[in-house]
Design an enzyme around this catalytic site. Sequence first.
Site, PDB file in Angstrom:
ATOM      1  N   GLY A 175       3.048   1.496  -3.099  1.00 18.88           N
ATOM      2  CA  GLY A 175       2.159   1.671  -4.257  1.00 18.88           C
ATOM      3  C   GLY A 175       1.703   3.120  -4.358  1.00 18.88           C
ATOM      4  O   GLY A 175       1.709   3.733  -5.436  1.00 18.88           O
ATOM      5  N   TYR A 184       0.836  -1.204   0.000  1.00 18.68           N
ATOM      6  CA  TYR A 184       0.000   0.000   0.000  1.00 18.68           C
ATOM      7  C   TYR A 184       0.875   1.260   0.000  1.00 18.68           C
ATOM      8  O   TYR A 184       0.726   2.130  -0.861  1.00 18.68           O
ATOM      9  CB  TYR A 184      -0.901  -0.033   1.238  1.00 18.68           C
ATOM     10  CG  TYR A 184      -1.882   1.114   1.338  1.00 18.68           C
ATOM     11  CD1 TYR A 184      -3.036   1.138   0.564  1.00 18.68           C
ATOM     12  CD2 TYR A 184      -1.661   2.162   2.232  1.00 18.68           C
ATOM     13  CE1 TYR A 184      -3.954   2.182   0.679  1.00 18.68           C
ATOM     14  CE2 TYR A 184      -2.576   3.209   2.348  1.00 18.68           C
ATOM     15  CZ  TYR A 184      -3.715   3.212   1.570  1.00 18.68           C
ATOM     16  OH  TYR A 184      -4.618   4.251   1.680  1.00 18.68           O
ATOM     17  N   SER A 218     -14.398   1.967  12.650  1.00 16.46           N
ATOM     18  CA  SER A 218     -15.519   1.056  12.389  1.00 16.46           C
ATOM     19  C   SER A 218     -15.435  -0.166  13.304  1.00 16.46           C
ATOM     20  O   SER A 218     -16.454  -0.609  13.849  1.00 16.46           O
ATOM     21  CB  SER A 218     -15.562   0.659  10.915  1.00 16.46           C
ATOM     22  OG  SER A 218     -14.289   0.311  10.444  1.00 16.46           O
ATOM     23  N   PHE A 222     -14.173  -0.410  16.393  1.00 15.37           N
ATOM     24  CA  PHE A 222     -14.563  -0.077  17.772  1.00 15.37           C
ATOM     25  C   PHE A 222     -16.073   0.189  17.867  1.00 15.37           C
ATOM     26  O   PHE A 222     -16.729  -0.244  18.810  1.00 15.37           O
ATOM     27  CB  PHE A 222     -13.805   1.163  18.269  1.00 15.37           C
ATOM     28  CG  PHE A 222     -12.352   0.923  18.638  1.00 15.37           C
ATOM     29  CD1 PHE A 222     -11.746  -0.315  18.468  1.00 15.37           C
ATOM     30  CD2 PHE A 222     -11.583   1.961  19.167  1.00 15.37           C
ATOM     31  CE1 PHE A 222     -10.405  -0.524  18.804  1.00 15.37           C
ATOM     32  CE2 PHE A 222     -10.244   1.772  19.509  1.00 15.37           C
ATOM     33  CZ  PHE A 222      -9.652   0.533  19.328  1.00 15.37           C
TER      34      PHE A 222
HETATM   35  P1  NAD Z   1     -12.745   1.952   0.240  1.00 19.14           P
HETATM   36  O1  NAD Z   1     -12.105   0.622   0.361  1.00 19.14           O
HETATM   37  O2  NAD Z   1     -14.095   2.139   0.848  1.00 19.14           O
HETATM   38  O3  NAD Z   1     -12.823   2.443  -1.266  1.00 19.14           O
HETATM   39  C1  NAD Z   1     -11.943   2.017  -2.264  1.00 19.14           C
HETATM   40  C2  NAD Z   1     -12.768   1.727  -3.502  1.00 19.14           C
HETATM   41  O4  NAD Z   1     -11.883   1.327  -4.578  1.00 19.14           O
HETATM   42  C3  NAD Z   1     -13.739   0.576  -3.291  1.00 19.14           C
HETATM   43  O5  NAD Z   1     -15.008   0.937  -3.780  1.00 19.14           O
HETATM   44  C4  NAD Z   1     -13.130  -0.569  -4.091  1.00 19.14           C
HETATM   45  O6  NAD Z   1     -14.080  -1.519  -4.532  1.00 19.14           O
HETATM   46  C5  NAD Z   1     -12.457   0.188  -5.214  1.00 19.14           C
HETATM   47  N1  NAD Z   1     -11.370  -0.572  -5.848  1.00 19.14           N
HETATM   48  C6  NAD Z   1     -10.351  -1.226  -5.240  1.00 19.14           C
HETATM   49  N2  NAD Z   1      -9.550  -1.795  -6.160  1.00 19.14           N
HETATM   50  C7  NAD Z   1     -10.089  -1.478  -7.387  1.00 19.14           C
HETATM   51  C8  NAD Z   1      -9.721  -1.788  -8.722  1.00 19.14           C
HETATM   52  N3  NAD Z   1      -8.642  -2.539  -8.995  1.00 19.14           N
HETATM   53  N4  NAD Z   1     -10.496  -1.298  -9.720  1.00 19.14           N
HETATM   54  C9  NAD Z   1     -11.598  -0.561  -9.463  1.00 19.14           C
HETATM   55  N5  NAD Z   1     -11.992  -0.251  -8.220  1.00 19.14           N
HETATM   56  C10 NAD Z   1     -11.237  -0.699  -7.182  1.00 19.14           C
HETATM   57  O7  NAD Z   1     -11.713   3.003   0.886  1.00 19.14           O
HETATM   58  P2  NAD Z   1     -11.819   4.579   1.076  1.00 19.14           P
HETATM   59  O8  NAD Z   1     -11.567   4.869   2.490  1.00 19.14           O
HETATM   60  O9  NAD Z   1     -13.045   5.111   0.421  1.00 19.14           O
HETATM   61  O10 NAD Z   1     -10.526   5.057   0.268  1.00 19.14           O
HETATM   62  C11 NAD Z   1     -10.618   5.698  -1.000  1.00 19.14           C
HETATM   63  C12 NAD Z   1      -9.224   6.172  -1.415  1.00 19.14           C
HETATM   64  O11 NAD Z   1      -8.718   7.078  -0.436  1.00 19.14           O
HETATM   65  C13 NAD Z   1      -8.209   5.034  -1.523  1.00 19.14           C
HETATM   66  O12 NAD Z   1      -7.376   5.274  -2.622  1.00 19.14           O
HETATM   67  C14 NAD Z   1      -7.415   5.157  -0.241  1.00 19.14           C
HETATM   68  O13 NAD Z   1      -6.098   4.689  -0.391  1.00 19.14           O
HETATM   69  C15 NAD Z   1      -7.456   6.650   0.022  1.00 19.14           C
HETATM   70  N6  NAD Z   1      -7.273   6.950   1.449  1.00 19.14           N
HETATM   71  C16 NAD Z   1      -8.289   6.782   2.333  1.00 19.14           C
HETATM   72  C17 NAD Z   1      -8.084   7.058   3.670  1.00 19.14           C
HETATM   73  C18 NAD Z   1      -9.165   6.938   4.704  1.00 19.14           C
HETATM   74  O14 NAD Z   1      -8.904   7.183   5.879  1.00 19.14           O
HETATM   75  N7  NAD Z   1     -10.396   6.623   4.369  1.00 19.14           N
HETATM   76  C19 NAD Z   1      -6.820   7.486   4.114  1.00 19.14           C
HETATM   77  C20 NAD Z   1      -5.809   7.624   3.174  1.00 19.14           C
HETATM   78  C21 NAD Z   1      -6.051   7.369   1.836  1.00 19.14           C
HETATM   79  N1  UDP Z   2      -6.299  -0.600  15.712  1.00 15.36           N
HETATM   80  C1  UDP Z   2      -6.718  -1.102  16.943  1.00 15.36           C
HETATM   81  N2  UDP Z   2      -7.777  -1.941  16.962  1.00 15.36           N
HETATM   82  C2  UDP Z   2      -8.458  -2.305  15.847  1.00 15.36           C
HETATM   83  C3  UDP Z   2      -8.049  -1.783  14.584  1.00 15.36           C
HETATM   84  C4  UDP Z   2      -6.952  -0.930  14.561  1.00 15.36           C
HETATM   85  O1  UDP Z   2      -6.136  -0.783  17.992  1.00 15.36           O
HETATM   86  O2  UDP Z   2      -9.433  -3.075  15.972  1.00 15.36           O
HETATM   87  C5  UDP Z   2      -5.155   0.348  15.685  1.00 15.36           C
HETATM   88  C6  UDP Z   2      -4.084   0.026  14.651  1.00 15.36           C
HETATM   89  O3  UDP Z   2      -3.127  -0.875  15.188  1.00 15.36           O
HETATM   90  C7  UDP Z   2      -3.498   1.405  14.403  1.00 15.36           C
HETATM   91  C8  UDP Z   2      -4.703   2.345  14.569  1.00 15.36           C
HETATM   92  O4  UDP Z   2      -5.667   1.609  15.310  1.00 15.36           O
HETATM   93  O5  UDP Z   2      -2.540   1.720  15.384  1.00 15.36           O
HETATM   94  C9  UDP Z   2      -5.303   2.803  13.246  1.00 15.36           C
HETATM   95  O6  UDP Z   2      -5.562   1.660  12.482  1.00 15.36           O
HETATM   96  P1  UDP Z   2      -6.318   1.698  11.073  1.00 15.36           P
HETATM   97  O7  UDP Z   2      -6.231   0.321  10.508  1.00 15.36           O
HETATM   98  O8  UDP Z   2      -7.661   2.301  11.245  1.00 15.36           O
HETATM   99  O9  UDP Z   2      -5.491   2.731  10.188  1.00 15.36           O
HETATM  100  P2  UDP Z   2      -3.932   2.939   9.878  1.00 15.36           P
HETATM  101  O10 UDP Z   2      -3.108   2.045  10.762  1.00 15.36           O
HETATM  102  O11 UDP Z   2      -3.803   2.599   8.440  1.00 15.36           O
HETATM  103  O12 UDP Z   2      -3.724   4.359  10.200  1.00 15.36           O
END
Ligand code: NAD
Ligand code: UDP
Length: 319
Positions: free
Chosen positions: A148, A145, A189, A191
């Site tokens: 990428g 991730y 989600s 928690f």
């Molecule tokens: P999510 O998993 O709900 O949404 C990702 C979407 O991409 C899904 O609908 C999934 O089906 C689609 N997808 C995955 N692989 C695909 C593919 N090969 N072709 C077409 N569709 C594909 O996650 P999200 O939280 O909505 O995240 C959206 C974007 O924001 C992502 O790129 C993620 O990396 C970025 N992002 C989100 C957060 C966050 O906290 N929510 C933080 C940092 C970055």
């Molecule tokens: N985490 C946790 N319990 C859970 C899921 C996640 O304590 O059930 C912790 C995880 O180890 C991290 C933080 O919560 O330290 C945020 O995790 P998340 O997967 O939401 O996002 P990211 O680590 O990608 O920021």
Amino acid sequence: MSLRILITGGAGFLGSHLSDRLLADGHEVICMDNLFTGRKVNIGHLFKNPKFEFIRHDVVDPFKVEVDQIYNLACPASPPHYQYNAIKTIKTSVMGTINCLGLAKRLNARVFQASTSEVYGDPEVHPQTEDYWGHVNPIGIRSCYDEGKRCAETLCFDYHRQNGVDIRIVRIFNTYGPRMHPNDGRVVSNFIVQALKGEDITVYGDGTQTRSFCYVSDLIEGFVRLMNQDETTGPINIGNPGEFTMLELAENIIELTGTSSKIIHEDLPLDDPRQRKPDITLAKKHLDDWSPEIPLREGLQKTIDHFSEALGLSSKIGF
Ligand code: NAD
Ligand code: UDP
């Protein structure tokens, strides 16, 4: 002016909220998604809108549509989902971004890349500023991730320098809200669902690691402002600078739900970042003084209400 806009990953958590916003602003939205982590239920209410179109397609495979702007959000975002098929995750980030940039080059369209605070890895600079190059393990379980997304940023800048493609890059910090997948595995989600079901709340490690949580509506406002300004390509951090430990998050959710759930500790996943907090100086400067408006407890309450309705559970366990 009404634009035609492609959102890859448009059926996911953030993509569906962005679709709502762009349609409300009067644009046409083409939502492209392979439904890996996204769900039709997130966009079901939009199918009757003549300005909305859904295409089931994998961004790894090339595609052609005629649009003015592209928001590239396709990529699983939660660690369990992106680690489920690590090779597919990195392909999605790299090849999906190449496909978006190639399309944008042909169409002269603007591309918005959803990058992440994960490009900073386990940061040694706190709070994180955009000029920090990060501290990322290139061969660990989060690398599919993190690397990428780093490569996707590189591709955006190379297409920009080499072919003049118009890019905007956002680095998103942990965002939460309605429509997160209940089994998504992310901390908010997890928690909330555990609290609503009266199950143990799983804090990984000792729970002193920190994150900064942004409510989804604040993030989407930042997206739209970044996409439609001409001062900067980014990368720009968008997130809420309020910083909380996972124990504090758990305690807030226990209090807001009134659950009898108890906190238990499980192993900390490998390479889990110790701390994270965005410096949002650039966002304020370039995005018309953008800053988040929804404090954590208010956003958590909205999210709890959503999950309790979606799961058919009471949002106040004690009542
Ligand atoms: P999510 O998993 O709900 O949404 C990702 C979407 O991409 C899904 O609908 C999934 O089906 C689609 N997808 C995955 N692989 C695909 C593919 N090969 N072709 C077409 N569709 C594909 O996650 P999200 O939280 O909505 O995240 C959206 C974007 O924001 C992502 O790129 C993620 O990396 C970025 N992002 C989100 C957060 C966050 O906290 N929510 C933080 C940092 C970055
Ligand atoms: N985490 C946790 N319990 C859970 C899921 C996640 O304590 O059930 C912790 C995880 O180890 C991290 C933080 O919560 O330290 C945020 O995790 P998340 O997967 O939401 O996002 P990211 O680590 O990608 O920021």
